[in-house]
Design a protein around this motif. Structure first.
Motif, PDB file in Angstrom:
ATOM      1  N   HIS A 264      16.371  -5.397   3.721  1.00 28.42           N
ATOM      2  CA  HIS A 264      17.521  -6.237   3.355  1.00 28.42           C
ATOM      3  C   HIS A 264      17.501  -7.440   4.294  1.00 28.42           C
ATOM      4  O   HIS A 264      16.492  -8.145   4.379  1.00 28.42           O
ATOM      5  CB  HIS A 264      18.785  -5.373   3.452  1.00 28.42           C
ATOM      6  CG  HIS A 264      20.028  -5.952   2.873  1.00 28.42           C
ATOM      7  ND1 HIS A 264      20.053  -7.092   2.114  1.00 28.42           N
ATOM      8  CD2 HIS A 264      21.331  -5.535   2.946  1.00 28.42           C
ATOM      9  CE1 HIS A 264      21.307  -7.354   1.748  1.00 28.42           C
ATOM     10  NE2 HIS A 264      22.099  -6.428   2.242  1.00 28.42           N
ATOM     11  N   ARG A 300       4.153  -4.201   3.141  1.00 29.48           N
ATOM     12  CA  ARG A 300       4.609  -5.021   2.003  1.00 29.48           C
ATOM     13  C   ARG A 300       4.516  -6.477   2.381  1.00 29.48           C
ATOM     14  O   ARG A 300       4.590  -6.808   3.573  1.00 29.48           O
ATOM     15  CB  ARG A 300       6.041  -4.669   1.631  1.00 29.48           C
ATOM     16  CG  ARG A 300       6.107  -3.382   0.867  1.00 29.48           C
ATOM     17  CD  ARG A 300       7.441  -3.149   0.219  1.00 29.48           C
ATOM     18  NE  ARG A 300       7.284  -2.085  -0.771  1.00 29.48           N
ATOM     19  CZ  ARG A 300       8.191  -1.764  -1.665  1.00 29.48           C
ATOM     20  NH1 ARG A 300       9.332  -2.398  -1.702  1.00 29.48           N
ATOM     21  NH2 ARG A 300       7.972  -0.790  -2.529  1.00 29.48           N
ATOM     22  N   ARG A 307      15.211  -6.922  -6.027  1.00 24.39           N
ATOM     23  CA  ARG A 307      15.703  -5.978  -7.031  1.00 24.39           C
ATOM     24  C   ARG A 307      16.194  -6.709  -8.276  1.00 24.39           C
ATOM     25  O   ARG A 307      15.992  -6.247  -9.409  1.00 24.39           O
ATOM     26  CB  ARG A 307      16.845  -5.138  -6.425  1.00 24.39           C
ATOM     27  CG  ARG A 307      17.633  -4.288  -7.403  1.00 24.39           C
ATOM     28  CD  ARG A 307      16.772  -3.250  -8.126  1.00 24.39           C
ATOM     29  NE  ARG A 307      16.142  -2.321  -7.236  1.00 24.39           N
ATOM     30  CZ  ARG A 307      16.696  -1.249  -6.698  1.00 24.39           C
ATOM     31  NH1 ARG A 307      17.948  -0.953  -7.005  1.00 24.39           N
ATOM     32  NH2 ARG A 307      16.041  -0.462  -5.890  1.00 24.39           N
TER      33      ARG A 307
END
Ligand code: CMC
Length: 429
Positions: A264, A300, A307
């Motif tokens: 996040h 990643r 999302r």
């Protein structure tokens, strides 16, 4: 004509109303599902679950649209300051001149934190993560402002919102000063929101930080672009905590903790670490992209994917432009910006990223800008939190107004069947 969705379970039909949002996004209202069928839905990560109806922010992830109270994010690029945008999000419309002045005055008036609270900073270790300090101190505001724990009328809510908006900036700057062993710089009532933050971060008792319009505008824009993003992880956390009628400070402190994670808000730190790793020669951009496609690697491409956005994150576009303009004007030739551009170019042509619709997100360029304006890496997510605060406050208030039910999801239990207790000494291992 209103739509109905029909679910057939064991041959029996059950109708559910379809709710349509302002922009025609449809949702099946399953609030009576369990009572009528005994079934629940399973939706890990809530990718298909609407947790509320909200009038604050609209996103169309397929088209790359983001609007605050209906206004496209691009329209904030050259105009308002962060406080106007905060007012818009929290109170539902743009403020008029008097409302803006009144709120700005309140922020100036509330910028100091209680001296008792300031002493708390001294007991944190120097290396304490500023996000931990921020979450603790925002929660500690509940101790110093007990009169704002119950916000049953709009004027008290406005006071609490102004206090929190103003004090988070002081707390953030003090967290940085503490980590550096520098004297705390008290807020300067002559300075506006962003300048005052820069002053508290960078002034010295004998040397007042000189404002640079470019730096102020870039930071203002970063705060605006982070100000709300509907039901993201931290905002949902604020709503979840607020649903138990926990107070505004406690709810926003929980939001800060949620934001901290690298998937996040913490991604802006992870992006810089990734770029630095590449710059230090541990991997080439090509090798890094290859590694990020290998699920076994656990790596990643940080600052990529979202999302909701399956197209360019509009905030990333604006930030890429700001980075491209700001760095040359500050006479900074940051090699990490070139690495970021190279990574973006490689990823946007790679079938793995194209097929999965993975584009740069807000965190991809924000760190480079923050670094250029002198904000240290461990403060990046703190800046994100300062930016996101108006969104959290707006969502918390919206939810309180609705008198919504406590948030309490269910689960599908997949553990042991009925099992007998074995006394301690009778256990094999
Ligand atoms: N690098 C490589 N592969 C990725 C990435 C990435 N950054 N993001 C998603 N994927 C792959 C993922 O492995 C999966 O592949 P497969 O279908 O083969 O299993 C597919 O894309 C879908 O990903 P997901 O994990 O199901 O997507 P999600 O919606 O659960 O996660 C995300 C969204 C943002 C957490 C994720 O894209 C990610 O981890 N990105 C890197 C971290 C990051 O930049 N976070 C900041 C998000 S934006 C600001 C904010 O919310 O604070």
């Amino acid at each position: 004509m209103s739509q109905i969705a029909t679910l057939i379970l064991d041959g029996e039909s059950h109708d559910f109303p379809v709710i349509v949002g302002t922009e025609n996004e449809p949702a099946i209202d399953i609030s009576s599902l369990r009572a009528r069928t005994g079934h629940i839905t399973l939706d890990q990560g809530y990718g298909n679950t609407g947790s509320c109806e909200s009038a604050i922010t609209y996103i169309d992830g397929e088209k790359g649209i983001l609007r605050y109270r209906g206004i496209p994010i691009e329209q904030f690029a050259n105009g308002p300051n962060f406080i106007e945008v905060a007012w818009l999000l929290i109170f539902g419309r743009l403020p008029n001149v008097e409302e803006y002045a009144e709120f700005a005055n309140e922020l100036t008036h509330e910028a100091n934190i209680d001296e008792g609270m300031r002493h708390h900073f001294d007991s944190f270790p120097r290396k304490a993560p500023p996000m931990a300090i921020l979450a603790s101190m925002v929660s500690a505001l509940s101790c110093f402002h007990p009169e704002l724990l119950e916000l049953d009328d709009p004027s008290r809510f406005r006071s609490a919102a102004a206090r929190l908006m103003s004090k988070i900036r002081t707390i953030a700057a003090f967290a940085y000063r503490h980590s550096q062993g520098l004297p705390y710089m008290y807020p300067d009532p002559r300075e506006k929101y962003v300048n005052n933050f820069l002053h508290m971060m960078f002034s010295m008792p004998y040397d007042h930080y000189v404002d640079d319009d470019l730096v102020r505008d870039a930071l203002n824009m970063i705060l605006i672009l982070h100000a709300d993003h509907e039901q993201n992880c931290s905002t949902s956390t604020v709503r979840m905590v607020g649903s138990s009628h926990a107070n505004l400070f406690a709810s926003c402190s929980a939001g800060i903790s949620a934001l901290w994670g690298p998937l996040h808000g913490g991604a802006n730190v992870a992006v810089l670490e990734m770029l630095q790793r590449i710059h230090d020669g541990q991997l080439t951009p090509q090798e890094y992209v290859k590694l990020s496609k290998d699920k076994e690697s656990g790596v990643r491409l940080m600052g990529f994917g979202h999302r909701v956005y399956k197209n360019f994150d509009p905030r990333a576009r604006l930030l890429a432009d700001i980075a491209g303009e700001l760095l040359p004007r500050l006479d900074k030739n940051d090699p990490l910006l070139n690495i970021a551009r190279e990574l973006e170019e490689i990823a946007l042509q790679d079938p793995y990223f194209v097929e999965r619709k993975l584009y740069p997100n807000v965190d991809f360029y924000s760190g480079i800008i923050l670094r250029a304006i002198g904000i240290p890496v461990n403060m990046f997510t703190v800046i994100f939190a300062m930016g996101r605060l108006p969104g959290w406050i707006a969502h918390w208030w919206e939810q309180q107004q609705e008198n919504a039910r406590i948030s309490r999801p269910r689960q599908v239990y997949q553990g042991n069947g009925l099992t007998d207790y074995t006394p301690l000494h009778g256990r094999k291992r």
